[in-house]
Enzyme design. Structure first.
Site, mmCIF file in Angstrom:
data_model
loop_
_atom_site.group_PDB
_atom_site.id
_atom_site.type_symbol
_atom_site.label_atom_id
_atom_site.label_comp_id
_atom_site.label_asym_id
_atom_site.label_seq_id
_atom_site.Cartn_x
_atom_site.Cartn_y
_atom_site.Cartn_z
ATOM 1 N N ASP A 159 0.858 -1.186 0.000
ATOM 2 C CA ASP A 159 0.000 0.000 0.000
ATOM 3 C C ASP A 159 0.897 1.240 0.000
ATOM 4 O OD1 ASP A 159 -1.871 2.006 0.339
ATOM 5 O OD2 ASP A 159 -2.848 1.106 2.068
ATOM 6 N N ASP A 182 3.738 11.346 2.012
ATOM 7 C CA ASP A 182 3.614 12.149 3.231
ATOM 8 C C ASP A 182 4.647 11.732 4.268
ATOM 9 O OD1 ASP A 182 1.474 13.575 2.183
ATOM 10 O OD2 ASP A 182 -0.030 12.239 3.039
ATOM 11 N N GLY A 203 -2.763 1.336 5.090
ATOM 12 C CA GLY A 203 -3.264 2.525 5.743
ATOM 13 C C GLY A 203 -2.326 3.704 5.605
#
Length: 292
Positions: free
Chosen positions: A235, A241, A276
């Protein structure tokens, strides 16, 4: 709030597909980057707006869990909180659409109210999920008090000269660099040339992130390639970020830009090994172990 659906492949325009698991997790570019910096060990404060509704307690819980300061996170009771709709396929690639909500109401006055906190701080991270005029003003204040200004120009848009001249480091992926500069192709061999217009506009350095291929640091004195880390990615949602927050943390510790970029590459790679956003971001111990 990130609302994520896993699927075997990403849909094409006009296509409806069946997804698998659906999860909700606290997100937002600003919050993600701040959480990443805090998890890496930097004392970090978030200046932001959240909205009304059921998500807010989960936001605050996520900040407090990692020691992220939120004195200047304002609750806007007239507007929904920002949300992101995310599809992630079996290869870990993603598609994201953001509804900014209260993020679009972060004002210059909100930044001014937090101004005293900037004194003595070392780095300011800015991104573009909030109004551009607020970002421009924050960069001006940061430079006035001697902070290093990092800009992650996403969601990507045209950047005004008044912002560029106050930015020390732009961190952008190859797609964002191409849109910002008009370059036809951005990869390991062309990133330095593609970034030249941004350097000419007054930006100190541009870091072009290239996933597993690492990153290219471009400045007025040339370009440097910093190797990436290959992992079993499941993922990639918050890798960018994580890179931003980790790099900011490393700079506060006095690391050189090249050392900070390597640190950030490791942090971003580790994030891709978990599902996530904020919960997938690595701890400082995990990053240090990868760099051994």
């Amino acid at each position: 709030m990130d609302m994520t659906v896993r699927c075997k492949h990403l849909p094409i325009p006009g296509q409806t597909i069946l997804g698998d698991a659906f999860v909700t997790n606290p997100g937002g570019k600003g919050a993600n980057q701040a959480v990443a910096a805090a998890k890496c060990g930097a004392r970090t404060e978030l200046v932001a707006r959240v909205g009304n509704g059921m998500f807010v307690p989960r936001f605050i819980e996520s900040y407090e869990k990692v020691g992220l300061g939120h004195t200047h996170v304002i609750r806007d009771t007239t507007t929904p909180s920002g949300t992101a709709l995310i599809f992630v396929d079996d290869e870990g690639e993603n598609m994201i659409v953001v509804a900014p909500g209260a993020n679009q109401k972060l004002t210059i006055a909100d930044v001014e109210a937090a101004k005293e906190m900037f004194l003595g701080s070392k780095v300011m991270i800015l991104q573009l999920e909030v109004p551009l005029e607020t970002v421009v003003h924050a960069a001006e204040i940061a430079k006035e008090v001697g902070m290093t200004v990092i800009l992650n120009p996403a969601p990507v848009r045209t950047l005004p000269p008044a912002l560029l001249e106050n930015v020390d480091i732009i961190i952008a992926n190859e797609v964002e660099v191409a849109i910002l500069t008009g370059a036809k192709e951005v990869d390991t061999s062309t990133a330095a040339a593609a970034c030249k217009p941004l350097i000419d506009a007054g930006v100190g350095h541009v870091i072009t992130t290239l996933g597993k291929d690492g990153a290219i640091i471009t400045g007025g004195d040339g370009a440097t390639k910093v190797r990436g880390f290959r992992v079993n990615a499941i993922d990639t949602t918050s890798a960018g970020d994580t890179f931003v927050g980790a790099l900011a943390c490393a700079l506060t510790e006095g690391k050189s830009l090249e050392e900070a970029t390597s640190f950030a590459n490791a942090a971003a790679a580790l994030t891709c090994t978990k599902r996530g956003a904020q919960q997938a971001m690595p701890t400082r111990a995990e990053i240090d172990e990868m760099l051994l």
